[in-house]
Design a protein around this motif. Structure first.
Motif, PDB file in Angstrom:
ATOM      1  N   ASP A 166      50.417 -50.794  -7.110  1.00 52.62           N
ATOM      2  CA  ASP A 166      50.654 -51.956  -7.974  1.00 52.62           C
ATOM      3  C   ASP A 166      51.519 -53.003  -7.273  1.00 52.62           C
ATOM      4  O   ASP A 166      51.275 -54.219  -7.397  1.00 52.62           O
ATOM      5  CB  ASP A 166      51.339 -51.508  -9.267  1.00 52.62           C
ATOM      6  N   ASP A 169      49.447 -54.801  -4.727  1.00 54.70           N
ATOM      7  CA  ASP A 169      48.506 -55.686  -5.407  1.00 54.70           C
ATOM      8  C   ASP A 169      49.164 -57.009  -5.794  1.00 54.70           C
ATOM      9  O   ASP A 169      48.513 -58.076  -5.828  1.00 54.70           O
ATOM     10  CB  ASP A 169      47.963 -54.983  -6.653  1.00 54.70           C
ATOM     11  N   GLU A 170      50.459 -56.972  -6.071  1.00 54.49           N
ATOM     12  CA  GLU A 170      51.170 -58.185  -6.488  1.00 54.49           C
ATOM     13  C   GLU A 170      51.573 -59.066  -5.322  1.00 54.49           C
ATOM     14  O   GLU A 170      51.611 -60.303  -5.446  1.00 54.49           O
ATOM     15  CB  GLU A 170      52.412 -57.797  -7.294  1.00 54.49           C
ATOM     16  N   ASP A 173      47.738 -61.416  -1.147  1.00 58.36           N
ATOM     17  CA  ASP A 173      46.736 -62.338  -1.684  1.00 58.36           C
ATOM     18  C   ASP A 173      45.546 -62.364  -0.733  1.00 58.36           C
ATOM     19  O   ASP A 173      45.363 -63.283   0.060  1.00 58.36           O
ATOM     20  CB  ASP A 173      47.334 -63.741  -1.836  1.00 58.36           C
ATOM     21  N   ASP A 174      44.762 -61.319  -0.801  1.00 56.10           N
ATOM     22  CA  ASP A 174      43.604 -61.181   0.082  1.00 56.10           C
ATOM     23  C   ASP A 174      42.517 -60.431  -0.689  1.00 56.10           C
ATOM     24  O   ASP A 174      42.747 -59.317  -1.179  1.00 56.10           O
ATOM     25  CB  ASP A 174      43.977 -60.419   1.350  1.00 56.10           C
ATOM     26  N   ASP A 175      41.331 -61.023  -0.786  1.00 54.05           N
ATOM     27  CA  ASP A 175      40.256 -60.419  -1.581  1.00 54.05           C
ATOM     28  C   ASP A 175      39.831 -59.057  -1.041  1.00 54.05           C
ATOM     29  O   ASP A 175      39.541 -58.132  -1.812  1.00 54.05           O
ATOM     30  CB  ASP A 175      39.040 -61.355  -1.630  1.00 54.05           C
ATOM     31  N   GLU A 176      39.764 -58.897   0.265  1.00 56.28           N
ATOM     32  CA  GLU A 176      39.356 -57.612   0.839  1.00 56.28           C
ATOM     33  C   GLU A 176      40.391 -56.522   0.539  1.00 56.28           C
ATOM     34  O   GLU A 176      40.040 -55.374   0.254  1.00 56.28           O
ATOM     35  CB  GLU A 176      39.150 -57.756   2.345  1.00 56.28           C
ATOM     36  N   VAL A 177      41.677 -56.903   0.611  1.00 61.27           N
ATOM     37  CA  VAL A 177      42.729 -55.934   0.294  1.00 61.27           C
ATOM     38  C   VAL A 177      42.652 -55.542  -1.183  1.00 61.27           C
ATOM     39  O   VAL A 177      42.796 -54.361  -1.540  1.00 61.27           O
ATOM     40  CB  VAL A 177      44.118 -56.509   0.643  1.00 61.27           C
ATOM     41  N   HIS A 178      42.415 -56.532  -2.068  1.00 62.56           N
ATOM     42  CA  HIS A 178      42.298 -56.230  -3.495  1.00 62.56           C
ATOM     43  C   HIS A 178      41.118 -55.287  -3.778  1.00 62.56           C
ATOM     44  O   HIS A 178      41.198 -54.425  -4.662  1.00 62.56           O
ATOM     45  CB  HIS A 178      42.135 -57.526  -4.299  1.00 62.56           C
ATOM     46  N   ILE A 181      42.247 -51.923  -2.864  1.00 57.88           N
ATOM     47  CA  ILE A 181      43.200 -51.436  -3.878  1.00 57.88           C
ATOM     48  C   ILE A 181      42.448 -50.892  -5.097  1.00 57.88           C
ATOM     49  O   ILE A 181      42.796 -49.836  -5.639  1.00 57.88           O
ATOM     50  CB  ILE A 181      44.165 -52.574  -4.292  1.00 57.88           C
ATOM     51  N   ARG A 182      41.390 -51.593  -5.542  1.00 53.36           N
ATOM     52  CA  ARG A 182      40.615 -51.118  -6.694  1.00 53.36           C
ATOM     53  C   ARG A 182      39.963 -49.765  -6.384  1.00 53.36           C
ATOM     54  O   ARG A 182      39.937 -48.871  -7.232  1.00 53.36           O
ATOM     55  CB  ARG A 182      39.542 -52.148  -7.072  1.00 53.36           C
ATOM     56  N   ARG A 185      42.602 -47.127  -6.543  1.00 53.12           N
ATOM     57  CA  ARG A 185      42.934 -46.781  -7.931  1.00 53.12           C
ATOM     58  C   ARG A 185      41.873 -45.851  -8.537  1.00 53.12           C
ATOM     59  O   ARG A 185      42.186 -44.904  -9.253  1.00 53.12           O
ATOM     60  CB  ARG A 185      43.051 -48.047  -8.771  1.00 53.12           C
TER      61      ARG A 185
END
Length: 351
Positions: A166, A169-170, A173-178, A181-182, A185
């Motif tokens: 979490d 995630d905060e 600011d990178d779409d590939e990293v997000h 992260i999903r 999870r």
């Protein structure tokens, strides 16, 4: 003053059924499709011979063990003999004997003295057998305790990992990293579900099986709050009693949940009986899409890749503890049909 004399006779504390297992008592056994009967030659316990059924003469746990012994003897050929031990797991109670195959469906059984007493040096070592049973039960209890500790530690560690995810995630600011992260999870949630699953099934086979009223058990699961208003049920099991593991409710729950999961809200579930060559089938039918022919056996496998949980695999393992099979025989596109197949010695009708 009249003379008085103290009665020093010790009362007989044995149960009536224990007299049927005394050393030297001989049984003649008849195995039928739906029951097992036995009788004693006149003079063994009473002055006349009488036919008795095992369920009506013994407590459920003893009756189940006797059924297991006789069922295992079905492979014997006429003239064969073997030693047997009727031992109650987790206790010091047990009875050795010799079982003889007379003809098809006919046996004789002679209960003998404990081999440790020296009277029958050729009989089974009953005390060693009982000690082994107790050791296995104690080991299972310790494994369950260890399982609870490991599960607790895994869940605590996963909470910490999710906390760090979490934070990442905060601050990133990178779409590939997000995306990663999903996915992380999702994997974490799967680990937590598996860990929680061990809580549900850690007592599998620990307590002895018993007879339950099938209709009440099925209705109790269908009436659970999570199924309320979501399924339409028709249960036709009047007077049926099943000899099952204490976790049989979980089997019913997994089958009902599976029907709701794939059939959607409003699915109809019918529970009925069907006579099959192996004994009696407890049948769960639903109005869902059914199971593809290629998957009818795979859905009960631990390695089935497309499952949404381990429910049907673990349900089959619970049933196997008391020799009950499960299969899917529905027509694809018209609904699923799960048959729980009970051998003759694991069901009865009546109060």
């Amino acid at each position: 003053m009249p003379d008085t004399m103290e009665d020093t006779t010790k009362p007989d504390k044995s149960h009536k059924w224990e007299l049927l297992l005394k050393p030297g008592v001989c049984w003649f056994i008849w195995v039928y499709e739906d029951r097992i009967e036995f009788c004693l030659p006149s003079g063994e316990i009473s002055s006349s011979s009488e036919y008795m059924d095992i369920e009506g003469s013994f407590p459920p746990d003893i009756a189940f063990l006797l059924h297991e012994i006789i069922r295992d003897a079905q492979e014997m050929v006429p003239g064969d003999a073997k030693k047997i031990v009727l031992a109650i797991p987790g206790t010091d109670s047990g009875w050795p004997g010799h079982l003889f195959r007379l003809s098809s469906g006919r046996f004789s059984l002679v209960w003998t003295k404990n081999g440790n007493g020296g009277a029958e040096p050729d009989s089974c070592d009953l005390l060693d057998h009982i000690r082994s049973e107790k050791a296995v039960r104690k080991a299972n209890e310790k494994l369950n305790y260890f399982n609870a500790i490991v599960r607790h530690d895994i869940m605590n560690l996963m909470m910490g990992i999710n906390g760090y995810i979490d934070i990442i995630d905060e601050i990133v600011d990178d779409d590939e990293v997000h995306l990663l992260i999903r996915k992380s999870r999702d994997l974490g949630e799967r680990i937590l579900r598996i860990a929680e699953l061990t809580r549900t099934y850690q007592d599998l086979g620990i307590r002895p099986p018993s007879f339950i009223e099938a209709g009440q058990a099925v209705q109790r699961i269908i009436n659970r709050h999570e199924f309320s208003g979501k399924i339409v049920s028709d249960v036709q099991l009047n007077g049926l009693f099943l000899y099952v593991d204490r976790m049989f409710d979980v089997v019913i729950y997994e089958i009902v949940r599976n029907s709701l999961q794939y059939g959607g809200e409003g699915v109809t579930i019918t529970v009925s009986l069907d006579k099959v060559p192996e004994g009696l089938a407890l049948v769960f039918e639903d109005s869902g899409p059914g199971v593809h022919p290629d998957f009818k056996e795979r859905i009960f496998s631990r390695t089935y890749a497309d499952r949404k949980g381990y429910g049907l695999y673990l349900a089959s393992e619970i049933l196997d503890l008391t020799g009950i099979g499960i299969r899917e025989t529905g027509i694809y596109g018209k609904g699923a049909r799960f048959e729980l197949v009970f051998p003759p010695d694991t069901y009865r009708f009546g109060p």
